[in-house]
Write an enzyme that holds these catalytic residues in place. Structure first.
Site, PDB file in Angstrom:
ATOM      1  N   THR A 144       0.760  -1.157  -0.187  1.00  0.00           N
ATOM      2  CA  THR A 144       0.001  -0.092   0.151  1.00  0.00           C
ATOM      3  C   THR A 144       0.816   1.324  -0.012  1.00  0.00           C
ATOM      4  OG1 THR A 144      -1.396   1.240   1.503  1.00  0.00           O
ATOM      5  CG2 THR A 144      -0.059  -0.495   2.453  1.00  0.00           C
ATOM      6  N   GLU A 199       0.227   3.732   2.026  1.00  0.00           N
ATOM      7  CA  GLU A 199       0.215   4.180   3.199  1.00  0.00           C
ATOM      8  C   GLU A 199       1.730   4.013   3.877  1.00  0.00           C
ATOM      9  OE1 GLU A 199      -3.238   3.128   5.695  1.00  0.00           O
ATOM     10  OE2 GLU A 199      -4.687   3.537   4.126  1.00  0.00           O
ATOM     11  N   TYR A 257      -1.877  -0.586  10.891  1.00  0.00           N
ATOM     12  CA  TYR A 257      -2.110  -1.339   9.532  1.00  0.00           C
ATOM     13  C   TYR A 257      -0.784  -0.866   8.949  1.00  0.00           C
ATOM     14  CZ  TYR A 257      -3.360  -1.745   4.787  1.00  0.00           C
ATOM     15  OH  TYR A 257      -3.341  -2.026   3.321  1.00  0.00           O
ATOM     16  N   LYS A 285       2.197  -3.460   7.279  1.00  0.00           N
ATOM     17  CA  LYS A 285       2.266  -3.466   5.541  1.00  0.00           C
ATOM     18  C   LYS A 285       3.857  -3.061   5.666  1.00  0.00           C
ATOM     19  CE  LYS A 285       0.037  -4.798   3.034  1.00  0.00           C
ATOM     20  NZ  LYS A 285      -0.520  -6.135   2.521  1.00  0.00           N
TER      21      LYS A 285
HETATM   22  P1  NAD Z   1      -9.690  -7.519   2.140  1.00  0.00           P
HETATM   23  O1  NAD Z   1      -9.829  -7.194   3.748  1.00  0.00           O
HETATM   24  O2  NAD Z   1     -11.084  -7.245   1.243  1.00  0.00           O
HETATM   25  O3  NAD Z   1      -9.282  -8.941   1.817  1.00  0.00           O
HETATM   26  C1  NAD Z   1      -8.458  -9.685   2.614  1.00  0.00           C
HETATM   27  C2  NAD Z   1      -8.515 -11.162   2.197  1.00  0.00           C
HETATM   28  O4  NAD Z   1      -7.616 -11.833   2.904  1.00  0.00           O
HETATM   29  C3  NAD Z   1      -9.956 -11.823   2.762  1.00  0.00           C
HETATM   30  O5  NAD Z   1     -10.392 -12.523   1.879  1.00  0.00           O
HETATM   31  C4  NAD Z   1      -9.540 -12.297   4.147  1.00  0.00           C
HETATM   32  O6  NAD Z   1     -10.310 -13.659   4.234  1.00  0.00           O
HETATM   33  C5  NAD Z   1      -7.985 -12.927   3.532  1.00  0.00           C
HETATM   34  N1  NAD Z   1      -7.147 -13.303   4.887  1.00  0.00           N
HETATM   35  C6  NAD Z   1      -7.078 -12.301   6.114  1.00  0.00           C
HETATM   36  N2  NAD Z   1      -6.245 -12.869   7.009  1.00  0.00           N
HETATM   37  C7  NAD Z   1      -5.846 -14.089   6.458  1.00  0.00           C
HETATM   38  C8  NAD Z   1      -5.062 -15.082   6.742  1.00  0.00           C
HETATM   39  N3  NAD Z   1      -4.405 -15.287   7.927  1.00  0.00           N
HETATM   40  N4  NAD Z   1      -4.953 -16.329   6.125  1.00  0.00           N
HETATM   41  C9  NAD Z   1      -5.404 -16.269   4.923  1.00  0.00           C
HETATM   42  N5  NAD Z   1      -6.428 -15.133   4.427  1.00  0.00           N
HETATM   43  C10 NAD Z   1      -6.427 -14.185   4.893  1.00  0.00           C
HETATM   44  O7  NAD Z   1      -8.329  -6.602   1.468  1.00  0.00           O
HETATM   45  P2  NAD Z   1      -8.179  -5.999   0.159  1.00  0.00           P
HETATM   46  O8  NAD Z   1      -8.913  -4.550   0.404  1.00  0.00           O
HETATM   47  O9  NAD Z   1      -8.713  -6.857  -0.971  1.00  0.00           O
HETATM   48  O10 NAD Z   1      -6.779  -5.759   0.130  1.00  0.00           O
HETATM   49  C11 NAD Z   1      -6.052  -6.989  -0.476  1.00  0.00           C
HETATM   50  C12 NAD Z   1      -4.443  -6.535  -0.195  1.00  0.00           C
HETATM   51  O11 NAD Z   1      -4.157  -5.223  -0.934  1.00  0.00           O
HETATM   52  C13 NAD Z   1      -4.077  -6.152   1.246  1.00  0.00           C
HETATM   53  O12 NAD Z   1      -2.933  -6.723   1.434  1.00  0.00           O
HETATM   54  C14 NAD Z   1      -4.107  -4.823   1.162  1.00  0.00           C
HETATM   55  O13 NAD Z   1      -2.944  -4.394   2.137  1.00  0.00           O
HETATM   56  C15 NAD Z   1      -3.569  -4.218  -0.149  1.00  0.00           C
HETATM   57  N6  NAD Z   1      -4.062  -3.070  -0.524  1.00  0.00           N
HETATM   58  C16 NAD Z   1      -5.276  -2.637  -0.535  1.00  0.00           C
HETATM   59  C17 NAD Z   1      -5.792  -1.417  -0.751  1.00  0.00           C
HETATM   60  C18 NAD Z   1      -7.249  -0.975  -1.105  1.00  0.00           C
HETATM   61  O14 NAD Z   1      -7.662   0.259  -1.162  1.00  0.00           O
HETATM   62  N7  NAD Z   1      -8.158  -1.723  -0.483  1.00  0.00           N
HETATM   63  C19 NAD Z   1      -4.810  -0.319  -1.421  1.00  0.00           C
HETATM   64  C20 NAD Z   1      -3.645  -0.756  -1.853  1.00  0.00           C
HETATM   65  C21 NAD Z   1      -3.099  -2.174  -1.234  1.00  0.00           C
HETATM   66  O1  DAU Z   2      -4.253   3.830   0.295  1.00  0.00           O
HETATM   67  C1  DAU Z   2      -4.360   2.489   0.178  1.00  0.00           C
HETATM   68  C2  DAU Z   2      -5.245   2.069   1.532  1.00  0.00           C
HETATM   69  O2  DAU Z   2      -6.492   2.453   1.053  1.00  0.00           O
HETATM   70  C3  DAU Z   2      -5.224   0.701   1.855  1.00  0.00           C
HETATM   71  O3  DAU Z   2      -3.942   0.053   1.903  1.00  0.00           O
HETATM   72  C4  DAU Z   2      -6.176  -0.078   2.957  1.00  0.00           C
HETATM   73  O4  DAU Z   2      -6.143  -1.256   2.872  1.00  0.00           O
HETATM   74  C5  DAU Z   2      -7.507   0.802   2.412  1.00  0.00           C
HETATM   75  O5  DAU Z   2      -8.290   0.202   3.439  1.00  0.00           O
HETATM   76  C6  DAU Z   2      -7.290   2.244   2.264  1.00  0.00           C
HETATM   77  O6  DAU Z   2      -7.055   2.977   3.564  1.00  0.00           O
HETATM   78  P1  DAU Z   2      -7.883   4.153   3.871  1.00  0.00           P
HETATM   79  O7  DAU Z   2      -7.818   4.386   5.245  1.00  0.00           O
HETATM   80  O8  DAU Z   2      -7.477   5.337   3.235  1.00  0.00           O
HETATM   81  O9  DAU Z   2      -9.391   3.890   3.163  1.00  0.00           O
HETATM   82  P2  DAU Z   2     -11.072   4.105   4.104  1.00  0.00           P
HETATM   83  O10 DAU Z   2     -11.759   3.730   3.026  1.00  0.00           O
HETATM   84  O11 DAU Z   2     -10.723   3.276   5.391  1.00  0.00           O
HETATM   85  O12 DAU Z   2     -10.915   5.709   4.268  1.00  0.00           O
HETATM   86  C7  DAU Z   2     -10.863   6.550   3.075  1.00  0.00           C
HETATM   87  C8  DAU Z   2     -10.836   7.816   3.692  1.00  0.00           C
HETATM   88  O13 DAU Z   2     -11.965   8.321   4.193  1.00  0.00           O
HETATM   89  C9  DAU Z   2     -10.015   8.043   5.015  1.00  0.00           C
HETATM   90  O14 DAU Z   2      -9.228   9.394   4.866  1.00  0.00           O
HETATM   91  C10 DAU Z   2     -10.866   8.000   6.152  1.00  0.00           C
HETATM   92  C11 DAU Z   2     -12.166   8.495   5.595  1.00  0.00           C
HETATM   93  N1  DAU Z   2     -13.334   7.854   6.132  1.00  0.00           N
HETATM   94  C12 DAU Z   2     -13.516   6.640   6.093  1.00  0.00           C
HETATM   95  C13 DAU Z   2     -14.618   5.794   6.452  1.00  0.00           C
HETATM   96  C14 DAU Z   2     -14.716   4.447   6.609  1.00  0.00           C
HETATM   97  C15 DAU Z   2     -14.307   9.017   6.630  1.00  0.00           C
HETATM   98  O15 DAU Z   2     -14.355   9.898   6.435  1.00  0.00           O
HETATM   99  N2  DAU Z   2     -15.478   8.254   6.844  1.00  0.00           N
HETATM  100  C16 DAU Z   2     -15.744   6.757   7.065  1.00  0.00           C
HETATM  101  O16 DAU Z   2     -16.583   6.435   7.575  1.00  0.00           O
END
Ligand code: NAD
Ligand code: DAU
Length: 359
Positions: A136, A138, A163, A167
Site C-alpha cells: 500500500t 500508506e 495497519y 504492511k
Molecule cells: P480485504 O480485507 O478485502 O481482503 C483480505 C482477504 O485476505 C480476505 O479474503 C481475508 O479472508 C483474507 N485473509 C485475511 N487474513 C488471512 C489469513 N491469515 N490467511 C488467509 N487469508 C487471510 O482486503 P483488500 O482491500 O482486498 O486488500 C488486499 C491487499 O491489498 C492487502 O494486502 C492490502 O494491504 C492491499 N491494498 C489494499 C488497498 C485497498 O484500497 N483496499 C490498496 C492498496 C493495497
Molecule cells: O491507500 C491505500 C489504502 O486504502 C489501503 O492500503 C487500505 O487497505 C484501504 O483500506 C485504504 O485505506 P484508507 O484508510 O485510505 O481507506 P478508507 O476507505 O478506510 O478511508 C478513506 C478515507 O475516508 C480516509 O481518509 C478516512 C475517511 N473515512 C473513512 C470511513 C470508513 C471517513 O471520512 N468516514 C468513514 O466512515
C-alpha cells in the site's frame, strides 16, 4: 500451464484480480486461491468461476506453516500473488495484534515456503518463478496539502497506523529476501482501490450503502483528507504487468492520478446516485447532502496520499485507464445489481462493528 497461488483471493482486490486473470488468460493459467475467510473473505465473490477446472480454493491461514508448505509441495507453483492481509485502518487502531500476526508473520511463512520450494542447492532459483507482494501507499506516511508532493519508490517509509506499520514491516521482509537470498520478488505499493465486491467498512461502499438506506454519512475530521482513487481492475492489470514486464527485485508504485478530498467523493457519490436512480425509486428523495455528518477524526489520520506512477509506466507501459466518473458509475451499478450481496455482508457481525465504530 502456469500455476498461480493467490492469497486472500476471497477479499475485495483478490477476487477482482482472479476475475481479471480468467478474463485475460481463460484456460491458459491455473489459479489456486488460499484464504482463511475472515469477515472480509467471501466465496460469493467467486461464485461464477468456482466450477472452472483450472481454479481451486484452499481454506487455510497463511500463518499456518504446515498448510502453506503442503500447497507448495503438492503443486508446482510458478507465481505467488500475495493479497491476504488485515486491511482496514480503523480496525488496526482498535486491535493492532492481528495485523502484526497476519500481515507480518503470514508474509514470512509464505516467503519461506516459496523459497524452500523454488531454491536450487546452489542458491539459484528454478526458472521463471515469481512472488509479488501486494502492498500500500500508506507505508510512505502522509503528504502535506500542497499538491506538488508525491510518493515515489524512493520516498522514505514512514507509516503511522498499526495497519501501515504492519504492511511496511512485511515490505521490508520481502526486500530482505530479495537482498539476502536474491529471492525473485516484486513489491507493489498501490493507492486506494474502489469497485465491485468492496466490503462496506471502506469509505466508498459505506457511503453508497448508507445513502441508499437513508442513513447518515460519517465524515472524519474536516473531510479534506485526500486519497488517490484507482479502479480495482486497473490495479489487477498493473499487478499482472509487473509480473510480465517489470524488473524482478524492484518496487513499483501504482496510483490513479486521481486525488480527491473525502468530502468531494461523498458529494460525487450522492450526485451519481441521484442521476442513476429512476424518479420512481422511493429512496431517491432522501439522498441528499443533509445526510453528511461530520464525526470525530480517525486517530493519526494521514492527510494526503498521492502516487507518482512514473516507474511502472516507464518499465511496463501501465497507466490508470478508468476515469473516476466512469469507475464510480460502474461501481454504483454493481451495488445496485447486488443488493443481496450487501445484505449478506452487512448482517450479523457488521452491525456490531458499525455500532461500536460509529457510536
Ligand atoms: P480485504 O480485507 O478485502 O481482503 C483480505 C482477504 O485476505 C480476505 O479474503 C481475508 O479472508 C483474507 N485473509 C485475511 N487474513 C488471512 C489469513 N491469515 N490467511 C488467509 N487469508 C487471510 O482486503 P483488500 O482491500 O482486498 O486488500 C488486499 C491487499 O491489498 C492487502 O494486502 C492490502 O494491504 C492491499 N491494498 C489494499 C488497498 C485497498 O484500497 N483496499 C490498496 C492498496 C493495497
Ligand atoms: O491507500 C491505500 C489504502 O486504502 C489501503 O492500503 C487500505 O487497505 C484501504 O483500506 C485504504 O485505506 P484508507 O484508510 O485510505 O481507506 P478508507 O476507505 O478506510 O478511508 C478513506 C478515507 O475516508 C480516509 O481518509 C478516512 C475517511 N473515512 C473513512 C470511513 C470508513 C471517513 O471520512 N468516514 C468513514 O466512515
Amino acid at each position: 500451464m502456469r500455476t498461480y497461488l493467490v492469497t486472500g483471493g476471497a477479499g475485495f482486490i483478490g477476487s477482482n484480480y482472479i476475475h481479471y486473470m480468467f478474463r485475460k488468460y481463460d484456460g491458459d493459467i491455473r489459479i489456486i486461491n488460499v484464504d482463511c475467510l475472515t469477515y472480509a473473505g467471501n466465496l460469493e465473490n467467486l461464485r461464477d468461476i468456482e466450477q472452472r477446472d483450472n481454479y481451486s480454493f484452499v481454506k487455510a491461514d497463511i500463518c499456518d506453516k504446515e498448510a502453506i508448505d503442503r500447497i507448495f509441495s503438492e503443486n508446482d507453483i510458478d507465481r505467488v500473488v500475495h493479497f491476504a492481509a488485515e486491511s482496514h485502518v480503523d480496525r488496526s487502531i482498535r486491535d493492532p495484534e492481528i495485523f502484526v500476526r497476519t500481515n507480518v508473520l503470514g508474509t514470512a511463512v509464505l516467503l519461506n515456503a516459496a523459497r524452500k520450494a523454488w531454491e536450487n542447492e546452489d542458491g539459484s532459483y528454478k526458472e521463471d518463478k515469481k512472488f509479488l507482494h501486494v502492498s500500500t501507499d500508506e507505508v510512505y506516511g502522509s503528504l502535506p496539502d500542497d499538491d506538488s508532493a508525491f510518493f515515489y519508490e524512493t520516498s522514505p517509509v514512514d507509516p503511522h497506523s498499526p495497519y501501515s506499520a504492519s504492511k511496511a514491516s512485511s515490505d521490508m521482509l520481502v526486500k530482505a529476501y530479495i537482498d539476502t537470498y536474491r529471492f525473485p520478488a516484486n513489491i507493489t505499493n498501490c493507492s486506494n482501490n474502489y469497485g465491485p465486491y468492496q466490503f462496506p467498512e471502506k469509505l466508498i461502499p459505506l457511503i453508497i450503502n448508507n445513502a441508499l438506506n437513508g442513513k447518515k454519512l460519517p465524515v472524519y475530521g474536516d473531510g479534506r483528507n485526500v486519497r488517490d482513487w484507482l479502479y480495482v481492475d486497473d490495479h489487477a492489470k498493473a499487478i499482472d504487468m509487473v509480473q510480465e514486464k517489470g524488473r524482478l527485485g524492484e518496487r513499483y508504485n501504482i496510483g490513479g492520478h486521481n486525488e480527491k478530498q473525502n468530502i468531494e467523493i461523498i458529494k460525487i457519490i450522492l450526485q451519481t446516485l441521484n442521476e442513476m436512480l429512476p424518479d420512481s425509486d422511493p429512496r431517491k428523495s432522501a439522498i441528499n447532502e443533509s445526510l453528511i455528518t461530520y464525526v470525530e477524526d480517525r486517530k493519526g489520520h494521514d492527510r494526503r496520499y498521492a502516487i507518482a506512477p512514473d516507474k511502472i509506466k516507464a518499465d511496463t507501459g501501465w497507466y490508470p485507464e478508468t476515469m473516476f466518473k466512469d469507475g464510480i458509475r460502474l461501481t454504483i451499478k454493481w451495488y445496485f445489481e447486488h443488493e443481496d450481496w450487501m445484505k449478506n455482508v452487512t448482517s450479523g457481525d457488521y452491525q456490531k462493528y458499525y455500532q461500536e465504530m460509529y457510536k
